[in-house]
Motif scaffolding. Structure first.
Motif, PDB file in Angstrom:
ATOM      1  N   PRO A 282       8.508  -4.365  37.562  1.00 21.03           N
ATOM      2  CA  PRO A 282       8.347  -5.799  38.231  1.00 21.03           C
ATOM      3  C   PRO A 282       7.263  -5.738  39.359  1.00 21.03           C
ATOM      4  CG  PRO A 282      10.485  -5.415  37.613  1.00 21.03           C
ATOM      5  CD  PRO A 282       9.731  -4.170  37.350  1.00 21.03           C
ATOM      6  N   TYR A 283       6.748  -6.522  39.626  1.00 16.02           N
ATOM      7  CA  TYR A 283       5.559  -6.780  40.594  1.00 16.02           C
ATOM      8  C   TYR A 283       5.476  -8.092  41.452  1.00 16.02           C
ATOM      9  CZ  TYR A 283       0.902  -5.005  42.137  1.00 16.02           C
ATOM     10  OH  TYR A 283      -0.145  -4.245  42.821  1.00 16.02           O
ATOM     11  N   MET A 316       4.583 -16.242  23.846  1.00 15.23           N
ATOM     12  CA  MET A 316       3.802 -15.617  22.917  1.00 15.23           C
ATOM     13  C   MET A 316       2.724 -14.707  23.261  1.00 15.23           C
ATOM     14  SD  MET A 316       0.957 -15.381  20.840  1.00 15.23           S
ATOM     15  CE  MET A 316      -0.311 -16.849  20.794  1.00 15.23           C
ATOM     16  N   LEU A 317       2.162 -15.116  24.572  1.00 19.03           N
ATOM     17  CA  LEU A 317       0.908 -14.463  25.008  1.00 19.03           C
ATOM     18  C   LEU A 317       1.450 -12.801  25.691  1.00 19.03           C
ATOM     19  CD1 LEU A 317      -2.136 -14.652  26.405  1.00 19.03           C
ATOM     20  CD2 LEU A 317      -1.083 -15.218  28.422  1.00 19.03           C
ATOM     21  N   VAL A 318       2.662 -13.012  26.447  1.00 21.48           N
ATOM     22  CA  VAL A 318       3.074 -11.801  27.131  1.00 21.48           C
ATOM     23  C   VAL A 318       3.723 -10.908  25.950  1.00 21.48           C
ATOM     24  CG1 VAL A 318       3.598 -12.867  29.179  1.00 21.48           C
ATOM     25  CG2 VAL A 318       5.383 -12.840  27.642  1.00 21.48           C
ATOM     26  N   ALA A 321       0.112 -10.214  23.441  1.00 21.14           N
ATOM     27  CA  ALA A 321      -1.473  -9.887  24.091  1.00 21.14           C
ATOM     28  C   ALA A 321      -1.078  -8.951  25.286  1.00 21.14           C
ATOM     29  CB  ALA A 321      -2.105 -11.193  24.575  1.00 21.14           C
ATOM     30  N   THR A 322      -0.284  -9.185  26.503  1.00 20.56           N
ATOM     31  CA  THR A 322      -0.056  -8.138  27.415  1.00 20.56           C
ATOM     32  C   THR A 322       0.773  -7.089  27.229  1.00 20.56           C
ATOM     33  OG1 THR A 322       1.889  -9.486  28.394  1.00 20.56           O
ATOM     34  CG2 THR A 322      -0.782  -9.875  28.945  1.00 20.56           C
ATOM     35  N   ARG A 323       2.053  -7.448  26.330  1.00 18.49           N
ATOM     36  CA  ARG A 323       3.016  -6.451  25.865  1.00 18.49           C
ATOM     37  C   ARG A 323       3.388  -5.504  27.024  1.00 18.49           C
ATOM     38  NH1 ARG A 323      -0.067  -4.284  20.396  1.00 18.49           N
ATOM     39  NH2 ARG A 323      -0.368  -6.534  19.523  1.00 18.49           N
ATOM     40  N   SER A 324       3.612  -6.037  28.254  1.00 17.47           N
ATOM     41  CA  SER A 324       4.322  -5.245  29.233  1.00 17.47           C
ATOM     42  C   SER A 324       5.493  -5.754  29.769  1.00 17.47           C
ATOM     43  CB  SER A 324       3.222  -5.000  30.484  1.00 17.47           C
ATOM     44  OG  SER A 324       2.083  -4.234  29.988  1.00 17.47           O
ATOM     45  N   HIS A 325       6.262  -6.757  28.938  1.00 18.42           N
ATOM     46  CA  HIS A 325       7.577  -7.188  29.466  1.00 18.42           C
ATOM     47  C   HIS A 325       7.283  -8.159  30.789  1.00 18.42           C
ATOM     48  CE1 HIS A 325       9.412  -4.299  26.972  1.00 18.42           C
ATOM     49  NE2 HIS A 325       8.715  -3.315  27.683  1.00 18.42           N
ATOM     50  N   TYR A 500       1.737 -15.776  34.136  1.00 18.30           N
ATOM     51  CA  TYR A 500       2.795 -14.811  34.071  1.00 18.30           C
ATOM     52  C   TYR A 500       2.946 -14.150  35.519  1.00 18.30           C
ATOM     53  CZ  TYR A 500      -0.888 -11.100  33.002  1.00 18.30           C
ATOM     54  OH  TYR A 500      -1.671 -10.082  32.812  1.00 18.30           O
ATOM     55  N   ARG A 501       4.028 -13.341  35.490  1.00 14.59           N
ATOM     56  CA  ARG A 501       4.335 -12.518  36.574  1.00 14.59           C
ATOM     57  C   ARG A 501       3.856 -11.261  36.266  1.00 14.59           C
ATOM     58  NH1 ARG A 501       4.879 -16.785  39.409  1.00 14.59           N
ATOM     59  NH2 ARG A 501       6.976 -18.283  38.912  1.00 14.59           N
ATOM     60  N   TYR A 502       3.051 -10.668  37.041  1.00 16.99           N
ATOM     61  CA  TYR A 502       2.724  -9.145  37.132  1.00 16.99           C
ATOM     62  C   TYR A 502       3.963  -8.119  36.899  1.00 16.99           C
ATOM     63  CZ  TYR A 502      -2.380  -9.838  38.132  1.00 16.99           C
ATOM     64  OH  TYR A 502      -3.426 -10.531  38.258  1.00 16.99           O
TER      65      TYR A 502
END
Length: 532
Positions: A282-283, A316-318, A321-325, A500-502
């Motif tokens: 988490p960032y 849906m995007l995370v 598409a991003t797939r990093s939780h 989204y949160r990085y």
């Protein structure tokens, strides 16, 4: 009376924790790192993005610096004192602080660096970082001279800083590279070339040896650094790589010890195959899209701005598409920020079907539909992750609202200039990674005025007034509530779309020792070692 706070230097303590330093002659130790985009500058007051900050924290040391866990620890200052009213700070510099050319780091260098930071001529994207200091705001808006900044050198080793109001986060904020000292002697000697390889002098653990655009940046140990004896990596090689797949291949073949990023679609497989080498953490940051509110139709239509935000299916995007939780974001300030009451707008509590229905209603109210389709340009810097996100969002807009999206990409340097000058027509990708644990660090980006960090051109007098009150407020709880009220106004106005949160995403070789995951995603090379 002063309430004196004595802070001992931590360098040797960290060295002991990380393992002793041996004076035995050894082969050169090289740390090979991926580094995203090419740095466009090595000027600490003008470095603006994470790929530059990675270099900055090795080259420069502010009054504070970052420990191995990402928290602020003493840097160029060995101690400080705070007045009882919380307005006056006296920092004592280390007696052994030196520039990489062997000359002493003195208090006047920090005064020069800070005055330079707030001087409008510098055009620093982080000029607002010193807003807590007396006259800083007036200087950066041109109302006063840089010499009027509330900082002065008492002698060669004592710096006195006067704040406009008590500021709880002030000391921690001084770890940021923008508040670094600058050698005035070096600037006087080389002028605009003072920050180029061969001329740059720095006071951090490393010095700048080479910078070859689109190829590499080379840092070498600074023998004059006050804690040089504990440094165990001789050379840092940073390779700009925007193609995360190519970067991962370099890591897998041993050409990199650490990646700057990871391709989202690969992360799950990597976590299963080499779990000890994959660091997804988490960032403290928010990925968002910025509207250009100096252009129509964005300037005059909050309904249109809200409609596009609501139509984005963040879950849906995370997931796809991003797939990093990552966590979907509907506000700008990350949850859990110190003394900031967490909250969620109404949109966060709706189902996506309800958000889509509301989006269509607002879109029609703004005057758009089948008979008048919306066409827009979406700009982002070159990156397969940014491209994937942009195309997924554009498809959502097209399917739900009939929006036609044209894409434009730019390399990082030109893209940064595009954001700073608001030289985009409609919507631009953006993101912010917190420099310290305070909501002001996020909400200053949209302060209702001008400046390189306000890419949207957002200006709401009520927002500005609340932020000004928060800046003067001494009670942390009241201050947090004021900033929350300001963010509520901003989210209602929707000058930007929080997405989204990085999560920080790195592959790190087992040979790298001393790595500590942290919400700042800051990893100074001085705390690391290589054991091949």
């Amino acid at each position: 009376m002063h309430r004196f706070i004595r802070i001992l230097a931590r360098g040797l303590a960290f060295a002991v924790l990380l393992g002793g330093f041996s004076s035995t002659a050894q082969a050169e130790t090289v740390f090979n790192k991926g580094n995203g985009a090419d740095p466009t500058t090595f000027d600490p007051q003008q470095m603006a993005v994470f790929a530059e900050a990675v270099v900055a924290v090795d080259l420069f040391e502010g009054l504070m610096t970052y420990g191995a866990n990402g928290n602020a620890v003493p840097g160029a200052a060995e101690s400080w004192a705070v007045s009882d009213d919380g307005l006056t700070y006296s920092f004592r510099l280390r007696a052994d602080g030196k520039w990489s050319d062997g000359t002493p780091v003195i208090a006047a260098d920090f005064v020069f660096g800070w005055q330079r930071l707030v001087d409008p001529k510098t055009s620093s994207p982080y000029a607002a970082n010193l807003d807590a200091v007396v006259n800083a705001r007036d200087i950066r808006t041109g109302a006063r001279r840089p010499a009027d900044l509330g900082v002065r050198a008492i002698d060669a080793h004592i710096i006195e800083v006067t704040l406009a109001a008590p500021t709880p986060y002030f000391v921690a904020s001084l770890a940021h590279h923008a508040t670094s000292a600058v050698s005035r002697a070096n600037v006087d000697r080389f002028g605009a070339d003072a920050f180029k390889p061969g001329h740059l002098v720095s006071n951090g653990a490393y010095s700048l040896a080479e910078a070859m655009p689109r190829d590499h940046v080379k840092l070498t140990r600074n023998p004059y650094f006050h804690d040089a004896a504990s440094i165990r990596i001789d050379t840092v090689m940073l390779y700009p790589t925007v193609d995360t797949e190519a970067e991962l291949r370099r890591f897998r073949t041993g050409r990199l010890d650490m990646t700057y990023d990871l391709p989202g679609q690969e992360i799950q497989a990597l976590q299963e195959a080499i779990p000890d080498q994959i660091h997804v953490t988490p960032y403290r940051g928010t990925y968002y899209y910025a509207y250009n509110l100096t252009h129509e139709p964005w300037r005059s239509s909050p309904e249109l701005r809200q409609a596009l935000s609501l139509a984005i299916d963040r879950d849906m995007l995370v997931r796809n598409a991003t797939r990093s939780h990552e966590l979907p974001a509907y506000t700008f300030v990350p949850p859990g920020t110190l003394d900031f009451p967490g909250w969620q707008p109404d949109a966060a509590r709706l189902t996506q079907a309800q958000r889509d229905a509301k989006a269509r209603e607002l879109f029609a109210r703004a005057g758009y539909g089948p008979d008048k389709p919306l066409k827009l340009e979406l700009i982002y810097n070159v990156s397969e992750n940014h491209e994937r996100i942009a195309r997924v969002i554009a498809e959502m807009w097209k399917k739900k609202l009939g929006v036609v999206v044209d894409f434009r990409t730019e390399e990082w340097g030109p893209f940064q200039a595009t954001l700073d000058g608001r030289r985009f027509s409609d919507i631009a990708r953006n993101g912010w990674l917190g420099d310290y644990d305070d909501a002001y660090n996020f909400l200053q980006l949209e302060p209702g005025g001008s400046g390189p960090l306000n890419a949207t051109g957002y200006a709401n007098p009520k927002y500005r007034a609340l932020m000004a009150r928060a800046a003067r407020e001494t009670d942390p709880a009241t201050r947090g509530r004021l900033m929350q009220q300001a963010e509520r106004i901003m989210i209602d106005d929707m000058p930007l779309i929080p997405i989204y949160r990085y999560m920080s995403r790195h592959a790190v070789s087992p040979a790298v020792k001393g790595w500590v995951d942290n919400v700042q995603d800051v990893h100074l090379t001085r705390w690391l070692s290589i054991e091949r």
